[in-house]
Motif scaffolding. Structure first.
Motif, PDB file in Angstrom:
ATOM      1  N   SER A  51       0.801  -1.221   0.000  1.00 52.88           N
ATOM      2  CA  SER A  51       0.000   0.000   0.000  1.00 52.88           C
ATOM      3  C   SER A  51       0.840   1.281   0.000  1.00 52.88           C
ATOM      4  O   SER A  51       0.291   2.370   0.098  1.00 52.88           O
ATOM      5  N   ALA A  52       2.153   1.158  -0.118  1.00 57.71           N
ATOM      6  CA  ALA A  52       3.032   2.334  -0.136  1.00 57.71           C
ATOM      7  C   ALA A  52       3.291   2.739  -1.582  1.00 57.71           C
ATOM      8  O   ALA A  52       4.132   2.149  -2.257  1.00 57.71           O
ATOM      9  N   PRO A  53       2.568   3.755  -2.085  1.00 57.01           N
ATOM     10  CA  PRO A  53       2.691   4.108  -3.506  1.00 57.01           C
ATOM     11  C   PRO A  53       4.059   4.643  -3.896  1.00 57.01           C
ATOM     12  O   PRO A  53       4.440   4.567  -5.063  1.00 57.01           O
ATOM     13  N   GLN A  54       4.838   5.158  -2.949  1.00 57.15           N
ATOM     14  CA  GLN A  54       6.145   5.715  -3.276  1.00 57.15           C
ATOM     15  C   GLN A  54       7.192   4.630  -3.520  1.00 57.15           C
ATOM     16  O   GLN A  54       8.257   4.912  -4.039  1.00 57.15           O
ATOM     17  N   LEU A  55       6.885   3.390  -3.148  1.00 57.72           N
ATOM     18  CA  LEU A  55       7.828   2.291  -3.363  1.00 57.72           C
ATOM     19  C   LEU A  55       7.567   1.656  -4.728  1.00 57.72           C
ATOM     20  O   LEU A  55       6.445   1.620  -5.203  1.00 57.72           O
ATOM     21  N   GLU A  56       8.621   1.165  -5.349  1.00 58.24           N
ATOM     22  CA  GLU A  56       8.519   0.551  -6.678  1.00 58.24           C
ATOM     23  C   GLU A  56       8.427  -0.965  -6.535  1.00 58.24           C
ATOM     24  O   GLU A  56       9.304  -1.695  -6.991  1.00 58.24           O
TER      25      GLU A  56
END
Length: 92
Positions: A51-56
């Motif tokens: 759920s962490a959008p900043q992670l790829e």
């Protein structure tokens, strides 16, 4: 590469910043991360990572105490290690 992390007791994190307390050891193999947690912590950590959008992150598989996270890029893998509180170490 293996990165030993905190041996603090298993917490009940309220936000992503507390994810570091879940991970006791992190290993990187190119774009894959194997994140070892306290027993019962893997599903919660995988949910945080997904759920962490900043992670790829392409996706995570979680067992009882291990998460396999597959990242899209080398930079994304290093960023994820920092996110969970691991030392990214030198590039290889």
């Amino acid at each position: 590469m293996t990165t030993p992390l905190s041996s603090a007791p298993h917490p009940s994190p309220r936000n992503a910043a507390e994810a570091a307390g879940l991970v006791i050891r992190a290993e990187q193999a190119r774009l894959a991360l194997v994140l070892h947690t306290r027993p019962g912590g893997a599903r919660y950590l995988a949910s945080l990572l997904d759920s962490a959008p900043q992670l790829e992150i392409m996706g995570c598989l979680a067992g009882n105490d291990v998460v396999l996270a597959v990242c899209r890029t080398w930079h994304g893998a290093r960023k994820t290690l920092r996110y969970v509180g691991g030392d990214a170490g030198p590039d290889r």
